[in-house]
Design a protein around this motif. Sequence first.
Motif, short mmCIF file in Angstrom:
data_model
loop_
_atom_site.label_atom_id
_atom_site.label_comp_id
_atom_site.label_asym_id
_atom_site.label_seq_id
_atom_site.Cartn_x
_atom_site.Cartn_y
_atom_site.Cartn_z
N GLU A 36 0.83 -1.21 0.00
CA GLU A 36 0.00 0.00 0.00
C GLU A 36 0.87 1.26 0.00
OE1 GLU A 36 -2.51 -0.59 3.40
OE2 GLU A 36 -3.79 -2.05 2.35
N VAL B 16 2.29 1.50 -3.66
CA VAL B 16 1.29 1.79 -4.70
C VAL B 16 0.99 3.28 -4.78
CG1 VAL B 16 -1.16 1.49 -5.31
CG2 VAL B 16 0.26 -0.51 -4.79
N LYS B 17 0.96 3.97 -3.66
CA LYS B 17 0.64 5.40 -3.68
C LYS B 17 1.71 6.22 -4.39
CE LYS B 17 2.58 6.66 0.81
NZ LYS B 17 2.30 7.08 2.17
N HIS B 18 2.91 5.65 -4.59
CA HIS B 18 3.99 6.35 -5.29
C HIS B 18 4.08 5.96 -6.77
CE1 HIS B 18 5.45 8.17 -1.65
NE2 HIS B 18 5.49 7.00 -1.06
N MET B 19 3.24 5.04 -7.21
CA MET B 19 3.26 4.63 -8.61
C MET B 19 2.36 5.56 -9.42
SD MET B 19 5.33 2.13 -8.32
CE MET B 19 5.31 1.58 -10.02
N GLU C 274 -0.57 6.52 -11.97
CA GLU C 274 -1.93 5.98 -11.90
C GLU C 274 -2.10 4.69 -12.72
OE1 GLU C 274 -6.47 7.49 -12.72
OE2 GLU C 274 -4.93 8.96 -12.16
N ASN D 237 0.05 2.47 -13.40
CA ASN D 237 0.85 1.36 -12.86
C ASN D 237 0.34 0.84 -11.52
OD1 ASN D 237 2.58 1.32 -15.05
ND2 ASN D 237 4.01 2.76 -14.14
N ARG D 238 -0.54 1.57 -10.90
CA ARG D 238 -1.01 1.18 -9.56
C ARG D 238 -1.69 -0.18 -9.54
NH1 ARG D 238 -3.05 7.17 -7.60
NH2 ARG D 238 -0.91 7.98 -7.38
N THR E 62 0.94 -3.04 -9.77
CA THR E 62 1.75 -3.18 -8.57
C THR E 62 0.92 -3.70 -7.40
OG1 THR E 62 3.19 -1.41 -9.34
CG2 THR E 62 3.28 -1.92 -6.99
N ALA E 63 -0.35 -3.33 -7.37
CA ALA E 63 -1.22 -3.78 -6.28
C ALA E 63 -1.51 -5.27 -6.36
CB ALA E 63 -2.52 -2.99 -6.30
N LEU F 296 6.82 6.27 -11.75
CA LEU F 296 6.67 6.34 -10.29
C LEU F 296 7.27 7.64 -9.78
CD1 LEU F 296 9.68 5.16 -8.72
CD2 LEU F 296 9.06 3.51 -10.47
#
Length: 196
Positions: free
Chosen positions: A64, A67-70, A72, A74-75, A78-79, A150
């Motif tokens: 989590e 993901v907030k640093h990826m 949009e 790519n989120r 990665t999640a 990112l």
Amino acid sequence: MSLVLDPAAQDLLFREARTANTFTDEPVTEEQVQAIYDLVKYGPTAFNQSPLRVVLVRSTEARERLVKHMSEGNRPKTATAPLVAILAADNEFHEELPELFPHFPQAKDAFFAERPVRERSAVLNAALQAAYFIVGVRAAGLAAGPMTGLDFAGVQKEFLDDDHTPLMVVNIGKPGESAWFPRSPRLAFDEVVTTV
């Protein structure tokens, strides 16, 4: 002249390999990651400096935070990837040179005493190792999804320190449904190679 490497291995590592965008939920084990490292650690770097450092993101809490640093787009990748690796360059790699380059231990101070020199060398050589890492993931029968979309400063602050420069995030796992985009074109040999 043909390549010595078996055609099936050529396909696995290069011709049929793609950046994966979806993954199954099959886990990536510590043994698989160890096998990947044990293969790719032999890839060459200048002065054998080996500056690549890998942060494996496994926990839900860490995922989590990443993901907030990826970016949009790519989120979701990665999640949902079974394993995510943050690949970084260690700007203090020179401290390991007496061990890694024992026939010339003075290289630590003779060539890498200044931080800007180390940073340039670390990023270049860790990028080489990142490429080896991606090929190693493929050699393990897994798919890699390397990404540079990112917030690098955010990832550094969240997971690293000032001595480590993030290079990319790599999603790792078995490819899922509709994992591949169509193969993009490549330049022809004569567009890349010049003989002088």
